[in-house]
Design a protein around this motif. Structure first.
Motif, short mmCIF file in Angstrom:
data_model
loop_
_atom_site.label_atom_id
_atom_site.label_comp_id
_atom_site.label_asym_id
_atom_site.label_seq_id
_atom_site.Cartn_x
_atom_site.Cartn_y
_atom_site.Cartn_z
N THR A 89 -2.36 1.80 9.23
CA THR A 89 -2.53 3.41 8.22
C THR A 89 -4.56 3.28 7.39
O THR A 89 -4.88 1.65 7.31
N LYS A 90 -4.70 4.11 7.11
CA LYS A 90 -6.25 4.36 6.63
C LYS A 90 -5.92 3.79 5.35
O LYS A 90 -5.46 4.25 4.67
N THR A 91 -6.82 2.37 4.79
CA THR A 91 -6.74 2.12 3.53
C THR A 91 -9.07 2.50 2.51
O THR A 91 -8.92 1.61 3.40
N LYS A 122 4.38 6.47 1.87
CA LYS A 122 3.68 6.10 2.70
C LYS A 122 3.91 4.46 2.35
O LYS A 122 2.51 4.06 2.44
N ASP A 163 0.50 6.10 -0.78
CA ASP A 163 -0.61 7.40 -1.23
C ASP A 163 0.45 8.39 -2.25
O ASP A 163 1.58 8.01 -1.86
N SER A 184 1.14 -1.25 -0.01
CA SER A 184 -0.03 -0.26 0.05
C SER A 184 0.98 1.05 0.06
O SER A 184 1.42 0.91 0.39
N LEU A 196 -2.77 0.51 -4.10
CA LEU A 196 -3.01 -0.60 -3.55
C LEU A 196 -3.05 -2.14 -4.41
O LEU A 196 -3.63 -2.49 -5.61
N PHE A 206 -5.26 1.94 -8.79
CA PHE A 206 -5.17 2.75 -7.54
C PHE A 206 -6.47 3.22 -7.29
O PHE A 206 -7.48 3.24 -8.14
N TYR A 207 -6.54 3.82 -5.87
CA TYR A 207 -8.41 4.48 -5.68
C TYR A 207 -7.85 5.98 -5.73
O TYR A 207 -7.24 6.04 -4.35
N ASP A 231 -5.58 8.11 -5.13
CA ASP A 231 -4.28 8.26 -4.18
C ASP A 231 -3.87 7.45 -3.72
O ASP A 231 -2.73 7.14 -3.32
N ASP A 232 -4.75 5.84 -3.68
CA ASP A 232 -4.17 5.34 -2.91
C ASP A 232 -4.04 3.69 -3.62
O ASP A 232 -4.75 3.91 -4.69
#
Length: 198
Positions: A157-159, A127, A17, A15, A98, A92-93, A95-96
């Motif tokens: 971390t928030k995902t 991150k 961002d 993961s 995965l 990508f979701y 700016d994340d």
């Protein structure tokens, strides 16, 4: 949901961002007048006019414009790195980032190349987290600009609205109940349910 499920299909997951994603996207100069801010600290002073040069968080088109730039980078690298191009389009979701794989070497290869391609378009990844420390170590050795955060025993971390602990490799929800739990009303219950749903 499909991205989250795909992320968890594999043994090794990663993961990251994009740092300040919207601020990396410049707005066409002729359109900047639509992002004007009028400002003055004192009513006796003249009004100052500012124009925002980059995509502004909160505008309806902000996500589309930033994601469209990422897709353009994926398109531009499709001839030299067709595998990475597809991963950028599908992992990508907003700016994340995965991604998952069953092979440590491939996961490291993908992470390094996705990072290089996005950095070429001023979208630095940061991150970095993984359920396999070797993948994160390889990233930190290859590029000093990575912001490597090590997880302690209970750090998360928030995902995608979830909490993922890379150390224990579990996904969780954090639910906040009202402070005044003595008087639970129907409104309180509905509020909690909609927060969980969101």
């Amino acid at each position: 949901l499909s991205l989250l499920l795909k992320f968890r299909e594999h043994r090794y997951v990663i993961s990251a961002d994009i740092a300040k994603m919207y601020r990396q996207v410049l707005v066409e100069p002729s359109q900047r007048k639509l992002q004007r801010i009028l400002w003055r600290e004192d009513t006796s002073k003249p009004i100052k006019i500012f124009e925002l040069n980059t995509v502004t968080y909160g505008h309806a088109a902000a996500s589309f414009l930033a994601i469209r730039c990422i897709f353009q980078l994926a398109h531009e690298c499709s001839e030299t790195h067709s595998d990475i191009s597809e991963i950028i389009k599908n992992s990508f979701y907003v700016d994340d980032f995965l991604y998952g794989d069953n092979n440590i070497e491939k996961a490291a290869y993908v992470s390094e190349n996705v990072s290089k391609i996005l950095a070429s378009g001023c979208f630095p990844l940061r991150k970095w987290f993984s359920n396999e420390p070797k993948i994160v170590e390889r990233l930190s050795k290859s590029d000093d600009d990575f912001n490597i955060l090590e997880f302690g025993e209970k750090e998360n971390t928030k995902t995608l609205g979830l909490l993922w602990s890379s150390k224990s490799d579990i996904l969780t929800y954090k639910i906040s109940l009202p402070a005044n739990s003595e008087k639970i009303t129907q409104r309180c219950v509905l509020s909690c349910i909609s927060q969980i749903f969101d």
